[in-house]
Design a protein around this motif. Structure first.
Motif, mmCIF file in Angstrom:
data_model
loop_
_atom_site.group_PDB
_atom_site.id
_atom_site.type_symbol
_atom_site.label_atom_id
_atom_site.label_comp_id
_atom_site.label_asym_id
_atom_site.label_seq_id
_atom_site.Cartn_x
_atom_site.Cartn_y
_atom_site.Cartn_z
ATOM 1 N N CYS A 16 96.156 13.980 -46.073
ATOM 2 C CA CYS A 16 96.147 15.223 -45.294
ATOM 3 C C CYS A 16 94.933 15.276 -44.384
ATOM 4 N N ARG A 17 93.778 14.943 -44.943
ATOM 5 C CA ARG A 17 92.556 14.934 -44.125
ATOM 6 C C ARG A 17 92.649 13.882 -43.023
ATOM 7 N N THR B 184 94.269 20.794 -48.666
ATOM 8 C CA THR B 184 95.572 21.026 -49.285
ATOM 9 C C THR B 184 95.490 22.198 -50.250
ATOM 10 N N ALA B 185 96.612 22.841 -50.486
ATOM 11 C CA ALA B 185 96.692 23.966 -51.412
ATOM 12 C C ALA B 185 98.047 23.959 -52.102
ATOM 13 N N CYS C 216 99.591 21.238 -46.458
ATOM 14 C CA CYS C 216 98.497 20.556 -45.750
ATOM 15 C C CYS C 216 98.044 21.451 -44.603
ATOM 16 N N LEU C 217 96.892 22.099 -44.787
ATOM 17 C CA LEU C 217 96.390 23.020 -43.775
ATOM 18 C C LEU C 217 95.894 22.292 -42.528
ATOM 19 N N LYS D 229 93.262 26.960 -40.990
ATOM 20 C CA LYS D 229 92.012 27.678 -41.213
ATOM 21 C C LYS D 229 91.331 27.866 -39.854
ATOM 22 N N ALA D 230 90.670 28.986 -39.663
ATOM 23 C CA ALA D 230 90.042 29.247 -38.367
ATOM 24 C C ALA D 230 88.798 30.094 -38.547
#
Length: 342
Positions: free
Chosen positions: A106-107, A174-175, A183-184, A190-191
């Motif tokens: 994901c990263r 990830t969450a 996968c954010l 996120k911001a």
């Protein structure tokens, strides 16, 4: 992200509501996921074929590479690195917003996506600068416009963008929710307000530099350049295509992203939250079109690329190729440099 915030995700695509204190009811995004998944697969196939062919052609021209060809070759590398994560995005959507690959992929997916997007933007700016020197200062720039300087500039840009995007690799992205992994990083869900600064620094300078170079080129051509009419037309086509890529692929994303960041911490109605999240995903998907459109820049912007491609497609038309070769010799001195590029 706090558990209370995570509860605001849609169960279908799992996108967060912008305000952390408002919970919006889940919506069914099945059709949206299918469209996004199919779109990413199509763009991946187009961009993979076009840029693989371009990289192969450019790699065969190492001994006679011009600065423009060097920048375009690095652009092809950026595009190929940029699109390898598209199958992962497609899988994410086609599985209903589930990320099955784990935290590290994901990263990496986010890191590769943004490194190579901004590398592409800066290489297009380098092409613009090289075009400006070739057309407006054709003779005076001959010593400066050498392949080795272009390689130095290209590797420096790679290092700069990689270091700038390195923080994407060190934060959890990830969450777990409702039995699915989100996968954010795929859409930078996120911001923070601080992100506006990095967003502006990453995009505005190369965009303004590209725009300025092409406006100066157009002014030079209108005032009466010594370029032949056919070369002038090619130059204008290249200018128009690159600016089209900026307008379609990159400008909407950065405008939408800025709006998304500004609205992230506000108490907005659920409809507005979902609209901002959708715009963020939609404009992010538009950036991927860059990989499919860049081969057209190679076609219009690199004479040797175009010639090699013509030989591959029409092996029997050697006479036309010879005519092009002869045409390169009968031009004014000031257009020699520009003609090799257009």
């Amino acid at each position: 992200m706090r558990p209370s915030t995570m509860a605001t995700y849609s169960t279908a695509l799992e996108v967060p509501s912008l305000p952390p204190n408002i919970t919006c009811a889940p919506v069914d995004n099945t059709a949206e996921n299918l469209i996004f998944g199919s779109y990413y697969i199509l763009v991946f196939l187009l961009a993979l074929n076009g840029n693989s062919l371009a990289l192969w052609i450019f790699s065969r021209q190492r001994g006679t590479s011009s600065p423009a060809n060097v920048f375009l070759m690095h652009l092809a590398v950026a595009d190929l690195s940029y699109i390898i994560i598209l199958p992962l995005r497609a899988t994410y959507h086609l599985t209903g917003g589930h990320w099955p690959f784990g935290e590290i992929p994901c990263r990496l997916a986010g890191f590769l996506f943004y490194v190579n997007m901004y590398a592409s933007i800066y290489f297009l700016a380098c092409v613009a600068g090289d075009r400006y020197l070739a057309v407006v200062h054709a003779v005076r720039s001959l010593k400066l416009r050498q392949a080795r300087y272009a390689h130095i500039a290209s590797f420096s840009l790679w290092a700069l963008v990689t270091v700038a995007m390195a923080p994407l690799l060190v934060t959890r992205q990830t969450a777990e929710m409702n039995g699915s992994t989100v996968c954010l990083q795929l859409y930078r869900e996120k911001a923070s307000r601080k992100a506006l600064v990095s967003l502006g620094v990453a995009f505005i300078p190369p965009f303004l530099a590209t725009l300025a170079c092409y406006l100066l080129i157009i002014r030079s051509l209108r005032r009466g350049s010594r370029l032949e009419p056919s070369l002038r037309l090619r130059a204008l086509r290249t200018i128009g295509l690159v600016m089209l890529i900026y307008v379609v692929c990159f400008l909407p994303y950065h405008a939408s992203r800025a709006t998304y960041i500004l609205g992230y911490s506000l108490d907005l109605p659920c409809r507005t939250q979902r609209a901002l999240a959708l715009a963020n995903r939609l404009t992010s998907s538009l950036t991927c079109l860059n990989g499919a459109l860049d081969p057209l820049v190679y076609l219009f912007g690199a004479e040797k690329f175009r010639g090699t491609l013509q030989k591959l497609l029409c092996r029997g038309q050697a006479a036309g190729s010879s005519a092009t070769s002869g045409d390169l010799k009968g031009t004014h001195e000031s257009s020699v440099s520009a003609k090799s590029e257009f």
